[in-house]
Design an enzyme around this catalytic site. Structure first.
Site, PDB file in Angstrom:
ATOM      1  N   LYS A  44       0.278   4.231  -0.412  1.00  0.00           N
ATOM      2  CA  LYS A  44      -0.328   5.468   0.120  1.00  0.00           C
ATOM      3  C   LYS A  44       0.001   6.645  -0.806  1.00  0.00           C
ATOM      4  O   LYS A  44       0.161   6.447  -2.016  1.00  0.00           O
ATOM      5  CB  LYS A  44       0.119   5.698   1.573  1.00  0.00           C
ATOM      6  CG  LYS A  44      -0.126   4.449   2.436  1.00  0.00           C
ATOM      7  CD  LYS A  44      -0.036   4.681   3.901  1.00  0.00           C
ATOM      8  CE  LYS A  44      -0.265   3.357   4.631  1.00  0.00           C
ATOM      9  NZ  LYS A  44      -0.262   3.506   6.078  1.00  0.00           N
TER      10      LYS A  44
ATOM     11  N   GLU B  11      -5.676  -4.684  10.496  1.00  0.00           N
ATOM     12  CA  GLU B  11      -4.647  -3.666  10.714  1.00  0.00           C
ATOM     13  C   GLU B  11      -4.969  -2.872  11.976  1.00  0.00           C
ATOM     14  O   GLU B  11      -5.768  -1.930  11.938  1.00  0.00           O
ATOM     15  CB  GLU B  11      -4.614  -2.692   9.529  1.00  0.00           C
ATOM     16  CG  GLU B  11      -4.296  -3.340   8.206  1.00  0.00           C
ATOM     17  CD  GLU B  11      -3.713  -2.348   7.213  1.00  0.00           C
ATOM     18  OE1 GLU B  11      -2.571  -2.542   6.800  1.00  0.00           O
ATOM     19  OE2 GLU B  11      -4.382  -1.349   6.897  1.00  0.00           O
TER      20      GLU B  11
ATOM     21  N   SER C  56       3.072  -1.885  10.386  1.00  0.00           N
ATOM     22  CA  SER C  56       4.513  -1.955  10.641  1.00  0.00           C
ATOM     23  C   SER C  56       5.096  -3.343  10.407  1.00  0.00           C
ATOM     24  O   SER C  56       6.025  -3.753  11.102  1.00  0.00           O
ATOM     25  CB  SER C  56       4.842  -1.440  12.050  1.00  0.00           C
ATOM     26  OG  SER C  56       4.431  -0.079  12.188  1.00  0.00           O
TER      27      SER C  56
ATOM     28  N   ASN D 157       0.887  -1.170   0.000  1.00  0.00           N
ATOM     29  CA  ASN D 157       0.000   0.000   0.000  1.00  0.00           C
ATOM     30  C   ASN D 157       0.920   1.214   0.000  1.00  0.00           C
ATOM     31  O   ASN D 157       1.446   1.598   1.036  1.00  0.00           O
ATOM     32  CB  ASN D 157      -0.883  -0.032   1.260  1.00  0.00           C
ATOM     33  CG  ASN D 157      -1.705   1.234   1.406  1.00  0.00           C
ATOM     34  OD1 ASN D 157      -1.800   2.038   0.479  1.00  0.00           O
ATOM     35  ND2 ASN D 157      -2.312   1.410   2.585  1.00  0.00           N
TER      36      ASN D 157
END
Ligand code: PGA
Length: 250
Positions: A11, A167, A212, A9
Site C-alpha cells: 500500500k 478479500e 488481516s 501489498n
C-alpha cells in the site's frame, strides 16, 4: 497441483530506506520458503529499487494499480508498459481501496485487467463484500458480479491467466480475519462459478485470501482446500512476519 502464492501489498507505506531494509530481510530468509511463490507489490516510485535488489532472487515484484489506457495525456497515471519496463510480473487490479476510495467500478476494473493481461502482466484481481453486504446475505452475488464482469467480457481463459484475491472488505486492515471456514466457503463458491464456464480454469486458477492474514492465522487459512495463498497488507511490512506466512504456505 496449484503452487501457493503469497503476495505483499505494501500500500502507501515505506521510504527508500525502509524498503531496502525490508527487502534485505526478505532476501535473508527466502531460502527457507520451499514451495510458495513470493511477490511484493510496491509503490510505483520504489519499483526501480525493488527491481535492483530482487533481480536474480526467487522473489517476484509488481505494482498495486495501473492505468486502463496504454499511453498518452493522462497526467499522473502509470501504464502497463512502464511496469513491464521495471520487470514487474504482477499488478493488483480492483483492490477494494481503489473501488471505494477512487470510484473504480467493475467496468474500469475490467479495462485495467484487460490492459494488464494484454501487456503480459499477471493481474491479481481483488473481489470481496463489505460488512453490510455480508449481513444482507449478498456476499455471493457481489463476488459473482465482480468476477463475471471480467470473465464474461474477457473470457474464462483470460481470467485463468491471472490470480484472484478474495478479500472481504470488513477484514482488510481491521484485525477481523475471516475464519478459515468463512473464507473457504467463498473460495469454493468462486471455483464453482468459474467451473460453469471452464472446468480446467476453475481447477487451476490460484485463489488468494486477503484480510488481516498474519503469522498467527496463515497456516489454518492456507490449509483450506480452495485457498492457494494470501494477499498480505499490514503483515507484509515486517520481513519476519511476511516470511513466516510464506513458510506456512510451504
Ligand atoms: P491487510 O490488507 O492484510 O492489512 O488486511 C490486505 C489487503 O488489503 O490486500
Amino acid at each position: 497441483m496449484r503452487q501457493p502464492i503469497i503476495a505483499g501489498n505494501w500500500k502507501m507505506n515505506g521510504s527508500r530506506a525502509s524498503t531496502k531494509e525490508l527487502l534485505d530481510g526478505l532476501m535473508a530468509g527466502i531460502d527457507e520458503v520451499k514451495t510458495a511463490e513470493v511477490a511484493v507489490c510496491a509503490p510505483f516510485v520504489y519499483l526501480a529499487e525493488v527491481r535492483a535488489q530482487l533481480s536474480g532472487t526467487p522473489i517476484f515484484w509488481g505494482a498495486q494499480n495501473l492505468s486502463h489506457e496504454e499511453k498518452g495525456a493522462f497526467t499522473g497515471e502509470i501504464a502497463a508498459s512502464m511496469l513491464l519496463d521495471f520487470d514487474c510480473k504482477y499488478v493488483i487490479v480492483g483492490h477494494s481501496e481503489r473501488r471505494s476510495l477512487y470510484g473504480e467500478d467493475d467496468n474500469l476494473v475490467t479495462k485495467k485487467y484487460a490492459v494488464a493481461h494484454r501487456s503480459g502482466l499477471t493481474p491479481i484481481l481483488c473481489v470481496g463484500e463489505t460488512l453490510e453486504e455480508r449481513e444482507k446475505g449478498v456476499t455471493e452475488d457481489v463476488v459473482a458480479r465482480q468476477i463475471n464482469a471480467v470473465m464474461n467480457t474477457l473470457g474464462a481463459s483470460v481470467l485463468g491467466e491471472g490470480v484472484i484475491a478474495y478479500e472481504p472488505v470488513w477484514a482488510i486492515g481491521t484485525g477481523m480475519t475471516a475464519t478459515p471456514e468463512q473464507a473457504q466457503e467463498v473460495h469454493a463458491f468462486i471455483r464453482r462459478l468459474i467451473a460453469e464456464k471452464d472446468a480446467h480454469v476453475s481447477d487451476n486458477i490460484r485463489l488468494q485470501y486477503g484480510g488481516s492474514m498474519n503469522a498467527g492465522n496463515a497456516a489454518e487459512l492456507l490449509a483450506m482446500e480452495d485457498i492457494d495463498g494470501g494477499l498480505i497488507g499490514g503483515a507484509s511490512l515486517k520481513a519476519e512476519d511476511f516470511l513466516s506466512i510464506c513458510r506456512a504456505a510451504g
